[in-house]
Design an enzyme around this catalytic site. Structure first.
Site, PDB file in Angstrom:
ATOM      1  N   GLY A  84       0.827  -1.200   0.000  1.00 35.21           N
ATOM      2  CA  GLY A  84       0.000   0.000   0.000  1.00 35.21           C
ATOM      3  C   GLY A  84       0.860   1.249   0.000  1.00 35.21           C
ATOM      4  CB  ALA A  85       1.919   3.437  -2.483  1.00 36.63           C
ATOM      5  N   GLY A  86      -0.473   4.512   0.115  1.00 37.92           N
ATOM      6  CA  GLY A  86      -1.173   5.700   0.601  1.00 37.92           C
ATOM      7  C   GLY A  86      -0.325   6.346   1.692  1.00 37.92           C
ATOM      8  N   GLY A 101       1.349   3.832   4.265  1.00 37.47           N
ATOM      9  CA  GLY A 101       2.470   3.072   3.711  1.00 37.47           C
ATOM     10  C   GLY A 101       3.691   3.951   3.478  1.00 37.47           C
ATOM     11  CG  PHE A 157     -13.336  18.966  10.138  1.00 38.12           C
ATOM     12  CD1 PHE A 157     -12.934  20.014   9.335  1.00 38.12           C
ATOM     13  CD2 PHE A 157     -13.409  17.692   9.570  1.00 38.12           C
ATOM     14  CE1 PHE A 157     -12.621  19.810   7.994  1.00 38.12           C
ATOM     15  CE2 PHE A 157     -13.102  17.488   8.238  1.00 38.12           C
ATOM     16  CZ  PHE A 157     -12.708  18.541   7.448  1.00 38.12           C
ATOM     17  CG  ASP A 165      -7.691  -5.779  -2.435  1.00 39.53           C
ATOM     18  OD1 ASP A 165      -8.924  -5.719  -2.520  1.00 39.53           O
ATOM     19  OD2 ASP A 165      -6.923  -5.401  -3.341  1.00 39.53           O
ATOM     20  CD  GLN A 183     -17.195   8.771   9.457  1.00 41.23           C
ATOM     21  OE1 GLN A 183     -16.235   9.140   8.781  1.00 41.23           O
ATOM     22  NE2 GLN A 183     -17.329   9.079  10.727  1.00 41.23           N
ATOM     23  CG  HIS A 185     -18.843  12.347   4.757  1.00 38.97           C
ATOM     24  ND1 HIS A 185     -19.548  13.500   4.491  1.00 38.97           N
ATOM     25  CD2 HIS A 185     -17.614  12.747   5.143  1.00 38.97           C
ATOM     26  CE1 HIS A 185     -18.771  14.541   4.712  1.00 38.97           C
ATOM     27  NE2 HIS A 185     -17.589  14.110   5.103  1.00 38.97           N
ATOM     28  CG  LEU A 232     -16.510  13.507   0.888  1.00 36.76           C
ATOM     29  CD1 LEU A 232     -17.508  12.688   1.681  1.00 36.76           C
ATOM     30  CD2 LEU A 232     -15.164  13.488   1.563  1.00 36.76           C
ATOM     31  CD  GLU A 277     -17.045  16.777   9.358  1.00 35.63           C
ATOM     32  OE1 GLU A 277     -17.366  15.623   9.037  1.00 35.63           O
ATOM     33  OE2 GLU A 277     -16.599  17.084  10.465  1.00 35.63           O
ATOM     34  NE  ARG A 296     -16.899  13.216   8.691  1.00 42.40           N
ATOM     35  CZ  ARG A 296     -15.738  13.031   8.105  1.00 42.40           C
ATOM     36  NH1 ARG A 296     -15.277  11.813   7.909  1.00 42.40           N
ATOM     37  NH2 ARG A 296     -15.017  14.052   7.716  1.00 42.40           N
ATOM     38  CG  HIS A 302     -16.357   9.032   4.141  1.00 39.82           C
ATOM     39  ND1 HIS A 302     -15.789   9.467   2.972  1.00 39.82           N
ATOM     40  CD2 HIS A 302     -15.692   9.673   5.154  1.00 39.82           C
ATOM     41  CE1 HIS A 302     -14.820  10.334   3.255  1.00 39.82           C
ATOM     42  NE2 HIS A 302     -14.739  10.458   4.571  1.00 39.82           N
ATOM     43  NE  ARG A 312     -12.413   8.867   9.338  1.00 40.11           N
ATOM     44  CZ  ARG A 312     -12.328   9.970   8.590  1.00 40.11           C
ATOM     45  NH1 ARG A 312     -11.706  11.050   9.051  1.00 40.11           N
ATOM     46  NH2 ARG A 312     -12.875  10.019   7.395  1.00 40.11           N
ATOM     47  CG  LEU A 316      -6.001  13.063   5.778  1.00 37.57           C
ATOM     48  CD1 LEU A 316      -5.935  14.492   5.258  1.00 37.57           C
ATOM     49  CD2 LEU A 316      -5.481  12.105   4.729  1.00 37.57           C
TER      50      LEU A 316
END
Ligand SMILES: Cc1cc2nc3c(=O)[nH]c(=O)nc-3n(C[C@H](O)[C@H](O)[C@H](O)COP(=O)(O)OP(=O)(O)OC[C@H]3O[C@@H](n4cnc5c(N)ncnc54)[C@H](O)[C@@H]3O)c2cc1C
Length: 573
Positions: free
Chosen positions: A14-16, A19, A117, A211, A230, A232, A242, A245, A276, A343, A384, A390
């Site tokens: 995973g490259a988010g 990761g 928020f 996955d 969740q 949203h 989306l 928020e 939310r 979401h 959440r 993030l």
């Protein structure tokens, strides 16, 4: 022909943001790291995050207040020690991102700007216009690339290699050519993102098919709190795309068909900035009771016109573009139409506070780690708060990198177990089965039925009846999945094959969502049961640990929540 085996100190799937944060930390400490991703890193869903990342930066704000908001927001299901760790680490995480070059929006005096928020008692979401995730992802990618992290983009990880709860690698194939490979390492980290794609109306990227969770669960390993998905409040009507928020953070107001600002009824104090789960239920209730707007009466209005052109263009330019493109409505001049959209995944792979994957409360799985949306630490509990994920991905991603660095020095990590060609069998058999199967079922049909039924039966409002119906539907879909046929038999970019494998994952983890929701006979955070509308701390102030047996049946256990200084109270806003 033998399958190539590649050796690393650590492998990250995973490259988010999770990761990449781990990869950067590991590479910076001289570890040989591979990041394997089915997408180009910059296409990871982290890049779609718009609104912000939370940190108590201002002297008037405090870590305790951030902790309290998070725990109350979680409906007291978050583990308070994990929340403390994350909230304490938040200011440093934002400064870390800034020092690497992330360009946050600023106040007049040059300090980092922060916006309100939902569910927060202080404006603490730091942002880069409404492109916060993209800014962070680009920064992390540039830095990790410069440091020499090795990327295996467009490689699909289909299995982990484990023996007696010791993990020592993964099996993957090249999406361009179908060429298989084995990746061997003493530490494997899963950072495969969320699972909201199981629902018809959702805000997620196509790739968010959970996955990592199903791969993990198919080894008989447990998943935690999967029933908490969740919804949203503000997805664009019809598509679920989306509208961050940030729109409500900047002052957006919700109206029904009668012109009522209906949040007055549901959250008189916080109004649109209630958390939310509450806002999504309020919107859905207005629609169900016939006060919806739009051609199908299945949306409500989000009005931003009073903010004025200048503010909308400087703070919410992406959101405006999205509404123009998909609804033909310009938020500068008219209200836009929104409804709740699936979401975020609160549940996931159970990990301890240092990101080591857990078998149960007491035992860990050697060599396996997880962070980001696929993991359940748990800092979000049953719901959440916006701009906390993030933060979770960046903070825990980096923190898990540090855990791996220290674990690799330990004696029991010194043995490098050599993988066997047989380790790839499971993946190869699955690919072969899917390519040669001559049944009469089609992937898009099954996926559409899955998503429609999950939205209808396991969505914002759930009942015993709707959930039992969904359990039956899932059993039927899993049976039909055995008879699917893929028309494309080629080896070059066979996306039909990939989608079939992903559908298999979605069907498996959806069972965990539904079985967890059936067993949880209470309403807490995002999990709302019409037939049990109250929270039941006596019986359910507990985490769900579920595992799947060889026959695909799900079994449930419950574990205590780590409470702390904040006693569970009634949750009003
Ligand atoms: C539209 C949207 C807006 C959001 N806005 C905000 C916000 O403003 N603030 C906030 O805090 N949170 C926000 N979130 C949530 C937040 O963006 C995510 O929770 C977070 O970015 C997840 O990061 P991650 O690193 O865990 O996963 P992701 O960024 O989803 O990355 C997952 C990675 O795993 C890889 N992968 C998955 N499966 C495989 C496989 N089988 N083989 C190989 N690779 C695989 C993918 O290629 C990808 O690189 C938003 C989410 C969405 C959908």
């Amino acid at each position: 022909m033998s399958i190539p085996i590649y050796h690393y100190d650590a492998i990250i799937v995973g490259a988010g943001l999770a990761g990449l944060a781990a990869a950067r930390e590991l590479e910076g400490h001289g570890k040989h790291v591979a990041v394997i991703s089915k997408l180009h890193p910059l296409r990871s869903h982290s890049g779609a995050a718009q609104g912000g990342i939370n940190a108590a930066l201002k002297p008037e704000d405090s870590i305790e207040s951030h902790m309290f908001d998070t725990i109350k927001g979680s409906d007291y299901l978050a583990d308070q020690d994990a929340v403390k760790l994350m909230c304490e680490g938040a200011p440093e995480t934002v400064r870390w991102a800034e020092s690497m070059g992330a360009a946050f929006s600023r106040n007049e005096d040059g300090t980092i700007a922060q916006r309100p928020f939902g569910g927060q008692s202080f404006p603490r979401a730091c942002f880069a216009k409404d492109r916060t995730g993209l800014t962070l992802l680009q920064t992390m990618f540039e830095q990790s690339h410069r440091d020499g992290v090795e990327y295996w983009d467009e490689w699909y990880v289909a299995d982990i290699i484990q023996e007696n709860k010791n993990v020592y690698g993964v099996v993957a194939y090249n999406l361009k050519t179908l060429e298989p490979a084995i990746f061997n390492a003493r530490a494997v980290m899963l950072a495969t993102g969320g699972y909201a794609r199981a629902f018809k109306i959702n805000s997620n990227a196509h790739a968010n098919t959970g996955d990592g969770l199903s791969i993990y669960a198919r080894h008989g390993l447990p998943l935690k709190d999967m029933e908490f998905v969740q919804f949203h409040p503000t997805g664009l009507a019809g598509t679920g795309i989306l509208i961050s928020e940030a729109a409500r953070g900047e002052g957006g107001r919700l109206f029904n068909s009668e012109g009522e600002r209906f949040m007055e009824k549901y959250a008189p104090e916080k109004m649109e900035l209630a958390p939310r789960d509450l806002v999504s239920r309020s919107i859905t209730k207005e629609i169900l009771e016939g006060r919806g707007v739009g051609p199908n009466k299945d949306a409500v209005y989000l009005d931003l016109t009073h903010l004025g052109k200048e503010k909308i263009l400087s703070r919410l330019p992406e959101l405006r573009d999205l509404a123009i493109t998909f609804l033909g409505l310009d938020m500068i001049h008219e209200p836009i139409m929104i409804a709740a959209t699936a979401h975020y995944s609160m549940g996931g792979i159970p990990v301890d506070n240092d990101g080591r994957a857990k078998l149960n409360q007491d035992h860990r799985i050697h060599g396996l780690y997880a962070a980001g949306e696929c993991a359940c630490v748990s800092v979000h509990g049953a719901n959440r708060l916006g701009a906390n994920s993030l933060l979770e991905a960046m903070f825990f991603g980096r923190h898990v990198g540090q855990t791996i660095i220290s674990d690799l020095k330990k004696k029991d990590f010194l043995i490098h177990k050599e993988p066997d060609q047989k380790d790839a069998d499971r993946m190869l058999e699955e690919i072969n089965r899917l390519l040669t199967s001559n049944g009469d079922e089609k992937v898009p049909t099954l996926r559409a039925e899955l998503q429609e039924s999950m939205t209808a039966n396991a969505g914002v409002f759930r009942t015993e009846e709707s959930l039992q119906k969904q359990k039956k539907k899932l059993k039927e879909l899993r049976e039909r999945f055995k008879h699917i046929r893929i028309d494309d038999k080629s080896k070059i970019y066979n996306t039909d094959l990939q989608e079939a494998i992903e559908l298999g994952h979605m069907l498996d983890y959806s069972m965990f969502i539904v079985e967890g929701a059936i067993a949880r006979k209470e309403s807490r955070g995002a999990h709302f049961r019409d037939d049990y509308p109250k929270r039941d701390d006596e019986n359910f102030l507990k985490h769900t640990y579920a595992h799947m047996d060889e026959n695909g049946e799900i079994h449930m256990e419950y574990k205590d929540v780590n409470l702390g200084i904040f006693e569970p109270q009634e949750r009003t806003y």
